[in-house]
Design an enzyme around this catalytic site. Structure first.
Site, PDB file in Angstrom:
ATOM      1  CG  ASP A  71      17.354 -19.471  26.091  1.00  0.00           C
ATOM      2  OD1 ASP A  71      18.495 -19.325  26.584  1.00  0.00           O
ATOM      3  OD2 ASP A  71      16.377 -19.809  26.770  1.00  0.00           O
ATOM      4  CG  ASP A 160      20.179 -11.693  27.835  1.00  0.00           C
ATOM      5  OD1 ASP A 160      19.820 -11.327  28.964  1.00  0.00           O
ATOM      6  OD2 ASP A 160      20.898 -12.703  27.647  1.00  0.00           O
ATOM      7  CD  GLU A 162      21.220 -12.435  31.775  1.00  0.00           C
ATOM      8  OE1 GLU A 162      21.514 -13.110  32.786  1.00  0.00           O
ATOM      9  OE2 GLU A 162      20.892 -12.942  30.676  1.00  0.00           O
TER      10      GLU A 162
END
Length: 272
Positions: A71, A160, A162
């Site tokens: 990634d 994503d 987080e």
């Protein structure tokens, strides 16, 4: 009188010098805490993993076949995709967007470059739940590279979610408010693309910030982040992971991942 004037001047000079010294000291000490906060838009997948989840052990793979991936974000700039392909990397995710204020300036080189060497590729969105709604960010993501097409080489978009690199770890939200924000993003993404988005997260963050909510596991593939010898405990609801970001210090680009299956399973996810 002359002596008095001289003494007054001397005191005045000392006072001015002291003030200048204090200002100089202030200028160089105050920003130090602010300097630890990165610029908006600079976040990338796994940015908080080392700081909050640490690194332990050497990654190992199970007996099951796993497929190497990477990634990338704007942090990597132009990526040497042919080098990665030759090393065995077969799939890749590229950061497309963050919040509703950032698009990756290297997105085209990264997203198309991986595709052009033969990789199966996808795009991801770095969520900032404290700036705009989940639906707003999902639309921004789809409109700036996060879409999907049934060409056999495009993976569904990834959310994503987080640690907040700019402030409070949970973006100032309660666990229930965070779950609602994520659901808003996922529902909008599916309405726009027809696909269920992948969820990228770390178990420790998910537990802290969603209350270890298990309601997304039936529809949304899990991409787990953990820099250790195994993935460890998974978030609630998921009995297995689809992808595992296992290191931030791999070859060519730092972030390397394992797909939990052979290449035909990567293709199956691409095809829906």
């Amino acid at each position: 009188m002359p002596v008095h004037r001289s003494g007054t001047a001397r005191v005045r000079r000392l006072t001015v010098a002291g003030a200048l010294l204090a200002a100089f000291s202030f200028a160089f000490t105050v920003p130090s805490s602010a300097d630890t906060t990165p610029a908006r838009g600079s976040a990338y997948m796994g940015m908080g993993v080392l700081a909050h989840d640490g690194r332990s052990g050497t990654p190992t793979t199970s007996d099951a076949t796993q497929t190497e991936g990477v990634d990338v974000s704007g942090y990597q700039g132009n990526v040497a995709w042919s080098t990665l392909w030759s090393s065995g990397v077969k799939w890749a995710y590229t950061k497309a967007t963050e919040g509703t204020y950032y698009t990756n300036p290297y997105f085209t080189q990264q997203y198309n470059g991986s595709y052009n060497v033969g990789m199966i590729r996808g795009a991801y969105h770095f969520a900032t739940p404290d700036t705009t709604s989940g639906a707003t960010q999902a639309n921004y993501f789809v409109d700036h590279g996060g879409g999907w097409s049934r060409d056999g080489k495009t993976l569904p978009g990834a959310l994503d979610i987080e640690w907040n690199p700019y402030g409070d770890a949970c973006y100032g939200k309660s666990a229930s408010a965070m779950v609602s924000w994520i659901a808003d993003f996922l529902n909008t993404y599916k309405a726009r693309t027809g696909r269920d988005a992948v969820i990228y997260t770390a178990t420790s963050w998910w537990t802290q910030c969603t209350g270890n909510y298990g309601g997304f596991a039936s529809n949304n593939p899990l991409w787990i982040a953990r820099y250790a010898s195994t993935v460890g405990t998974l978030p609630a609801g998921w009995s297995y992971y689809t992808m595992w970001q296992y290191t931030s210090s791999g070859p060519t680009v730092g972030d390397h991942d394992k797909f939990n299956g052979a290449l035909d399973r990567v293709q199956a996810l691409a095809n829906g």
